[in-house]
Design a protein around this motif. Structure first.
Motif, PDB file in Angstrom:
ATOM      1  N   ILE A 170      35.277  25.205  57.641  1.00 15.97           N
ATOM      2  CA  ILE A 170      34.264  24.264  58.122  1.00 15.97           C
ATOM      3  C   ILE A 170      32.913  24.811  57.689  1.00 15.97           C
ATOM      4  N   GLU A 171      32.148  24.013  56.953  1.00 15.85           N
ATOM      5  CA  GLU A 171      30.827  24.447  56.522  1.00 15.85           C
ATOM      6  C   GLU A 171      29.789  23.621  57.269  1.00 15.85           C
ATOM      7  N   GLY A 172      28.969  24.315  58.064  1.00 19.56           N
ATOM      8  CA  GLY A 172      28.050  23.641  58.942  1.00 19.56           C
ATOM      9  C   GLY A 172      26.723  23.340  58.286  1.00 19.56           C
ATOM     10  N   GLY A 173      26.201  22.143  58.506  1.00 18.73           N
ATOM     11  CA  GLY A 173      24.876  21.766  58.040  1.00 18.73           C
ATOM     12  C   GLY A 173      24.762  21.839  56.534  1.00 18.73           C
ATOM     13  N   CYS A 174      23.530  21.937  56.061  1.00 20.08           N
ATOM     14  CA  CYS A 174      23.311  22.230  54.642  1.00 20.08           C
ATOM     15  C   CYS A 174      21.869  22.643  54.468  1.00 20.08           C
ATOM     16  N   LYS A 175      21.618  23.358  53.368  1.00 21.87           N
ATOM     17  CA  LYS A 175      20.254  23.777  53.061  1.00 21.87           C
ATOM     18  C   LYS A 175      19.471  22.608  52.466  1.00 21.87           C
ATOM     19  N   GLY A 176      18.165  22.677  52.592  1.00 24.36           N
ATOM     20  CA  GLY A 176      17.305  21.717  51.913  1.00 24.36           C
ATOM     21  C   GLY A 176      17.106  22.127  50.470  1.00 24.36           C
ATOM     22  N   THR A 177      16.645  21.183  49.661  1.00 29.77           N
ATOM     23  CA  THR A 177      16.401  21.502  48.257  1.00 29.77           C
ATOM     24  C   THR A 177      15.114  20.838  47.799  1.00 29.77           C
ATOM     25  N   LEU A 178      14.271  21.643  47.170  1.00 27.87           N
ATOM     26  CA  LEU A 178      12.980  21.163  46.678  1.00 27.87           C
ATOM     27  C   LEU A 178      12.893  21.500  45.192  1.00 27.87           C
ATOM     28  N   ARG A 179      12.384  20.562  44.435  1.00 28.66           N
ATOM     29  CA  ARG A 179      12.178  20.810  43.013  1.00 28.66           C
ATOM     30  C   ARG A 179      10.700  20.623  42.707  1.00 28.66           C
ATOM     31  N   ALA A 180      10.120  21.573  41.995  1.00 30.68           N
ATOM     32  CA  ALA A 180       8.705  21.491  41.653  1.00 30.68           C
ATOM     33  C   ALA A 180       8.513  21.853  40.187  1.00 30.68           C
ATOM     34  N   GLU A 181       7.505  21.226  39.590  1.00 31.67           N
ATOM     35  CA  GLU A 181       7.133  21.570  38.217  1.00 31.67           C
ATOM     36  C   GLU A 181       5.801  22.296  38.252  1.00 31.67           C
ATOM     37  N   ILE A 182       5.774  23.475  37.653  1.00 28.25           N
ATOM     38  CA  ILE A 182       4.551  24.274  37.595  1.00 28.25           C
ATOM     39  C   ILE A 182       4.094  24.253  36.146  1.00 28.25           C
ATOM     40  N   THR A 183       2.898  23.735  35.945  1.00 27.36           N
ATOM     41  CA  THR A 183       2.435  23.481  34.581  1.00 27.36           C
ATOM     42  C   THR A 183       1.233  24.346  34.234  1.00 27.36           C
TER      43      THR A 183
END
Lengths: 361, 361
Positions: A170-183
């Motif tokens: 059983i895997e509880g919850g989940c992590k969030g994920t953010l994607r960013a571009e650094i220019t």
């Protein structure tokens, strides 16, 4: 009605049949038809279809209602060598089923169909959700379709189990994920006369150094450990081999604990790359495991399998956002999802079904 | 013979005509035909054609022979806005001619054609080389074609002038250019579980740091100053936004003084990136200016224009390798070569022709 689905067969055989009906994202029509046709005759279920998403509900006036959910699409097939039809073969870990969908997630779908067929009087009211288009852009996601058009089909539940592959835990919850571009931006010039320009790739040196030096935290949420991660996933700069590059883009992916809000995650990434131009291009918060809820406690007690933290982002976050705490539990090693030689021990399909029956009968 | 070239017109008018006959690399056939047809009737010239490369030689038994060379191809045209046909218009620096080839290098070709037509009895024997495919992979280069099939057409010369754009100055020699790919390798994994992989982009941090910290030398050769340069020109890594990247490639370009050999240049780059996997993918040595030779001294004295070091690599290095010292001298600002709005003051074409006539009459 060509080739109906026979739900009386064991979960592994049913999984192979489901996999051998290819249903790459946006091409789920035939499989959705077969699932609908197999469920409609079952008198204890009310069946609703939205697009290629099928919802089937018991109405037994039980004190609790739980959602069992799984997506029916897969990532694309390979051609050479082909990864369909499925192959059942011996291996060092016992007999395995190999082919597209054997892990992600036709096995979970088969277990759901088996429960719908074989447990007509479950201890909880059940809402089965067989949904389309999980593997692609979220605008197509069948859960989103329900959320927009018939949210009451889900929001009356107390708990949800998403049958994504968890290798039997059983895997509880989940992590969030953010994607960013650094220019970084420079000034183009001929590479024989670089002093007339400014090198944007050289300017990216401190971005990569900060990433290499970054030490991610491990955060405990509701008793589970979520190791965070911040990684460059793409880098691209330059236009030609004789031109000083005027632009370099580093795409980073921040995976954060479910105790961190989307805004906090964005602020953290902005602070790590302070001084640089940052564009947050995607940000989906995680889901707390909710394991303190009675429904979750009963589920954990009945199944008697290990409980860990989910590392990847899954649609449990979508249930969480609708007010329904959710866990992941399904057959297959998630590390093999999307791999060309996706494969699962045959025994896991039946074991997953039996564990669920311990809870529902 | 459709639309013959009229060599009696002034150099600027002839340049516009040459530009308006598009001749992007590997599509030089019609322009080569027109040049051949214009030169064949001139009794003082022996004309040889190899592919789309035209060689025309005087045979006047002069004590010295010099090559005047120019390529007839251009880089590709733009479509929106189009950069052909040419436009002649007023500007702050006097009338200008705008369009593809006005700088690189139809103006130099026009001056060569004017000299072939208007100076039938030059003070030196002349070898005119109108050659194809300079702007693309060197295997197509028309000078290379002569070097392989008829080297004697060039190697009997004492000196060469390449009429590439120099903004009216004499640019001596050229720097060498080396291109290398520096690769880091990691292990792919899901970006939610990076500890199962290894990030190749993070490993590129010290490559960019060494580039950012690099201080290039300025080297004096035969009295001219050649500032060296070491730059990242391309960087590329990663395969998807949810995958830990298993590969990152930084392409660097080293521009080195003509006193540095190709082997010394390669060793230098290897030492700067010591510890990394380096692949030298291209390495072309420079050319010493050779300004101490009598032929070069006479050229400089006759023209009376400024003398500087050439920064970019040009085919003078090819002449140098064939034993013929060479300088660059031609109309147009080299910083505008290959730009979409390539343009040149009209007066430069005539001034270049007049300077050459001071030397040849």
């Amino acid at each position: 009605m060509p080739n109906p689905l026979d739900l009386a067969r064991d979960a592994a055989t049913l999984t192979a049949d489901l996999c051998d009906r290819p249903s790459v994202s946006l091409q789920e029509g035939e499989l959705a038809d077969a699932i609908e046709d197999a469920l409609r005759p079952l008198a204890h279920l009310d069946v609703v279809r939205l697009g290629n998403t099928i919802v089937a509900r018991t109405n037994l006036d039980r004190p609790e209602r739980v959602v069992l959910a799984g997506h029916i699409d897969t990532v694309p097939l390979t051609v050479d060598p082909p990864n369909l039809p499925t192959v059942r073969e011996p291996s060092g870990q016992g007999e395995i089923l190999r082919g597209r969908g054997t892990v992600d997630m036709k096995g979970g779908v088969a277990v759901m169909l088996r429960l719908a067929y074989a447990v007509p009087a479950p201890t909880r009211d059940l809402t089965f959700v067989f949904y389309e288009a999980e593997e692609i852009d979220s605008i197509y996601n069948g859960l989103g379709l329900i959320e927009r058009e018939r949210p009451e089909l889900i929001t009356d539940a107390d708990f949800a189990v998403l049958l994504e592959p968890t290798d039997g835990a059983i895997e509880g919850g989940c992590k969030g994920t953010l994607r960013a571009e650094i220019t970084t931006k420079g000034i183009a010039a001929h590479s024989a006369r670089p002093w007339k320009g400014h090198n944007a790739i050289h300017d990216a040196a401190p971005i990569l150094t900060r990433l290499a030096d970054y030490r991610a935290e491990v955060k405990e949420v509701d008793g589970l450990e979520y190791p965070e991660a911040l990684n460059a996933v793409l880098i691209s700069g330059g236009t030609a081999t004789n031109v000083i590059p005027d632009r370099c883009v580093v795409t980073v992916n921040y995976r954060y604990a479910p105790s961190v809000s989307e805004d906090e995650a964005a602020a953290h990434v902005r602070s790590v790359f302070d001084g640089f131009e940052i564009d947050i291009v995607d940000n989906a918060g995680g889901a707390r495991p909710g394991l303190n809820r009675p429904a979750a406690q009963a589920f954990i007690a009945a199944l008697g399998v290990p409980v860990t933290a989910k590392q990847g982002w899954t649609d449990v976050a979508r249930f969480s956002a609708m007010g329904v705490p959710a866990v992941n539990f399904g057959p297959g090693d998630p590390n093999l999802a999307h791999m060309d030689d996706e494969r699962c021990p045959v025994a896991q399909y039946g074991a997953c079904e039996e564990a669920m029956i311990r809870w529902l009968r």
